[in-house]
Design an enzyme around this catalytic site. Structure first.
Site: not given
Ligand SMILES: NC(=O)C1=CN([C@@H]2O[C@H](COP(=O)(O)OP(=O)(O)OC[C@H]3O[C@@H](n4cnc5c(N)ncnc54)[C@H](OP(=O)(O)O)[C@@H]3O)[C@@H](O)[C@H]2O)C=CC1
Ligand SMILES: C[C@H]1O[C@H](OP(=O)(O)OP(=O)(O)OC[C@H]2O[C@@H](n3cnc4c(=O)[nH]c(N)nc43)[C@H](O)[C@@H]2O)[C@@H](O)[C@@H](O)C1=O
Length: 318
Positions: A132, A175, A103-105, A136
């Site tokens: 999270y 989301h 994920s971009s996070c 990842k």
């Protein structure tokens, strides 16, 4: 070649399955109730029995800013467990090719925009989704480490914020895009003249339709006609997937209002968290490999709204 798609009932997994089916691929699928991926022994016996040629790991504990903030232990524990079990047991069963969805996070809260793959581990993470994001990051490092030590071909894609058919439309845990589609639609139905948007409306996000994400996944994995085959050590790490363009949450709200036909006021609730100020992906690596998103945001939201209207009473909401 039988491909195991973990998370085939989810938004991304189901889009990948649609694409693989179109291409006539043999797919192995197990629902959460049939195979709990946090159960190491169940995953081990499944992998040993089926020995898939390739694995796409699209199963995860997923949610929006509020869910991440409320259930941090679930997000870190379940995701670490799923990743360790699927990646390690795939390796033990002789699976050479695997795709992990991150994920971009994973990128630092204050990463330079647009965020390149090299920004990983260069700063502190956004607090609302740190657990999270740590899981990842561990997933990327698991794949990289197995590649280095055992010569496997385990790749990782880092999607930006996704949306589309089969999304989760829960009012609190989803989301932003499914939440707004549902909220604006219900406001039109109830003839309400006010819709509340969380936060200040100023954060900026990049949104990618899930059908584009599925296409990118097969492209990166080398499972589609324009196959990517350059197996350099560098590419056996992670790669960003996005559109390269972002919008503010306020702009997004006005777009969803237009698409759903809502004409009332839009107000903001700054007591809700904004999260990261901006998350725009640098997608030049993927673009240079020959892949680009095809679905623009307005058409993608119209398509998703249509799907929502057709599936309104069966939509996932948890
Ligand atoms: N949605 C987004 O905006 C983004 C998603 N991603 C990543 O993409 C991937 C797919 O996300 P998305 O499709 O949106 O998520 P969904 O929640 O739609 O799908 C996840 C799937 O995983 C399954 N699953 C969860 N836990 C388990 C478990 N213990 N055992 C077996 N199956 C399980 C779920 O089944 P069930 O519902 O029955 O629990 C569900 O089918 C994830 O890795 C996510 O982190 C990355 C960036 C953005
Ligand atoms: C994909 C990504 O998803 C999460 O991060 P996020 O980008 O912050 O995602 P979000 O979609 O929840 O919010 C985006 C923005 O939108 C605003 N916002 C307004 N109104 C609503 C609303 O009604 N619901 C939600 N959820 N957000 C709203 C909200 O305040 C925020 O400013 C992480 O789980 C992270 O781990 C992750 O990977």
């Amino acid at each position: 070649m039988a491909i195991y798609v973990a998370g085939h009932r989810g938004m991304v997994g189901s889009a990948i399955v649609r694409l693989l089916q179109e291409r006539g691929r043999e797919i192995i699928m197990r629902s959460h109730s049939e195979l709990d991926l946090t159960d190491q022994y169940a995953v081990k016996s499944f992998m040993q029995e089926y020995r898939p040629e390739a694995v796409i790991l699209a199963a995860a504990k997923v949610g929006g800013i509020q869910a991440n903030n409320s259930f941090p232990a679930d997000f870190i524990y379940e995701n670490l467990q799923i990743q360790c079990n699927v990646i390690h047991q795939a390796f033990k069963a002789g699976v050479r090719r695997l795709l992990f969805l991150g994920s971009s996070c994973i990128y630092p809260q204050k990463a330079a925009q647009p965020m390149s793959e090299n920004a990983l581990l260069t700063g502190t993470l956004e607090p609302t989704n740190e657990p999270y994001a740590i899981a990842k990051i561990a997933g990327i490092k698991l794949c990289e480490s197995y590649n280095r030590q055992f010569g496997t071909d385990y790749r990782s894609v880092m999607p930006t914020n996704l949306y589309g058919p089969n999304d989760n439309f829960h009012p609190e845990n989803s989301h932003v895009l499914p939440a707004l589609i549902r909220r604006f639609h219900e406001s039109v139905e109830r003839q309400s003249d006010e819709v509340v948007i969380w936060g200040t409306g100023k954060p900026r996000r990049e949104f990618l339709h899930v059908d584009d994400m599925a296409d990118a996944s097969l492209f990166v994995m080398g499972l589609e006609p324009r196959t990517y085959q350059a197996h350099t050590q560098q590419m056996l790490s992670h790669i960003n997937v996005g559109t390269g363009a972002d919008v503010s949450i306020a702009e997004l709200a006005h777009l969803v209002a237009k698409i759903t036909g809502y004409k009332g006021r839009i107000v903001y609730d700054p007591s809700r968290p904004d999260g990261t100020g901006r998350k725009l992906m640098d997608v030049s690596r993927l673009t240079n490999m020959g892949w680009a998103a095809k679905i623009d945001l307005e058409s993608g939201i119209r398509d998703t709204y249509q799907w929502f209207l057709e599936n309104r009473f069966e939509v996932r909401s948890k």
